[in-house]
Write an enzyme that holds these catalytic residues in place. Structure first.
Site, mmCIF file in Angstrom:
data_model
loop_
_atom_site.group_PDB
_atom_site.id
_atom_site.type_symbol
_atom_site.label_atom_id
_atom_site.label_comp_id
_atom_site.label_asym_id
_atom_site.label_seq_id
_atom_site.Cartn_x
_atom_site.Cartn_y
_atom_site.Cartn_z
ATOM 1 N N ASP A 60 -4.481 -6.056 6.765
ATOM 2 C CA ASP A 60 -3.039 -6.067 6.953
ATOM 3 C C ASP A 60 -2.542 -4.675 7.320
ATOM 4 O O ASP A 60 -3.179 -3.662 7.004
ATOM 5 C CB ASP A 60 -2.328 -6.529 5.677
ATOM 6 C CG ASP A 60 -2.569 -7.998 5.365
ATOM 7 O OD1 ASP A 60 -3.010 -8.738 6.274
ATOM 8 O OD2 ASP A 60 -2.322 -8.404 4.210
ATOM 9 N N LEU A 61 -1.370 -4.619 7.932
ATOM 10 C CA LEU A 61 -0.768 -3.366 8.371
ATOM 11 C C LEU A 61 -0.709 -2.321 7.251
ATOM 12 O O LEU A 61 -1.071 -1.161 7.441
ATOM 13 C CB LEU A 61 0.642 -3.637 8.903
ATOM 14 C CG LEU A 61 1.484 -2.421 9.303
ATOM 15 C CD1 LEU A 61 0.895 -1.755 10.538
ATOM 16 C CD2 LEU A 61 2.928 -2.836 9.558
#
Length: 244
Positions: free
Chosen positions: A72-73
């Site tokens: 994820d970011l």
């Protein structure tokens, strides 16, 4: 691999940044320590991504490495890319077949089990809320539900805070984040499943270790220490002893 394509212009600064992230390199695999805030892949209004930066390692014929999994970011830590098509197929099968062993660290807040370890076995299903995809726990028999299992162990506790070591056995989207929310202890800084910036500047989740079969034989083991912001957040919660 991307074949016979013109190599997009990548600034010297961007190429240097890409190389600064490398923690492993051989003829088949590249390993990176991804910082929080760098997307794994582009799309959806994302600016530069790690996938874009892989052009720094492209061959003259336009072939370049390919990511075989994602983070994820906001998640930092170990992520790998394959340098050849056979390596990409091999590693993709390893991840799909659950032959990759992933270890994460998370800083959480809440009330959870007094025991020090356990397994969350709770199926998940993807839903759309306000045009944004997220995962929720699935009721028995829910269409589209996917099995999800996450092993957890407490490394340190202090009041309502804890440092957890997590071992996801499956790789569903947002799996660790949803499972910890279901335990009543969302990850610090998680705006989607927790209290957001009231508890942390970003999602305090770090991919600390990856063990996966190597395409050329043997086992590849990569580790990345928690970044400075994670260590500072742990210290503020009185959990720094768990990082030793």
């Amino acid at each position: 691999m991307t074949r016979n394509r013109d190599i997009p212009a990548l600034s010297a600064e961007a190429a240097a940044f890409a190389r600064s992230l490398i923690i492993h390199e051989d003829k088949s695999v590249l390993g990176f320590n991804k910082p929080s805030g760098l997307a794994s892949q582009g799309g959806g209004g994302v600016g530069q991504s790690l996938d874009d930066l892989l052009w720094a390692f492209a061959r003259s014929n336009g072939k370049r490495p390919r990511l075989v999994h994602r983070l994820d970011l906001g998640t930092s830590g170990v992520i790998i890319a394959a340098r050849t098509q056979p390596a990409a197929a091999f590693l993709s099968e390893a991840f799909a077949g659950r032959d990759a062993k992933k270890t994460y660290l998370a800083l959480v807040k809440g009330t959870f089990s007094p025991t020090d370890e356990g397994v969350i076995d709770a199926p998940l299903v993807k839903v759309e809320e306000g045009g944004r995809p997220r995962m929720i726990l699935a009721r028995p028999g829910r269409k589209g539900a996917q099995a999800a299992r996450t092993g957890w162990r407490v490394l340190a506790r202090e009041g309502n805070f804890a440092l957890l070591q997590l071992a996801p056995e499956t790789g569903r989207m947002h799996q660790i984040r949803v499972h910890l929310m279901s335990l009543g202890c969302p990850i610090l800084g998680d705006a989607l499943y927790g209290e957001g910036q009231a508890t942390g500047a970003r999602v305090m989740l770090h991919a600390a270790r990856l063990e996966v079969p190597h395409p050329d034989g043997g086992t590849l083991v990569l580790e990345a220490p928690p970044p400075e912001d994670f260590q500072i957040a742990a210290a503020r919660c009185g959990l720094q002893s768990g990082l030793k």
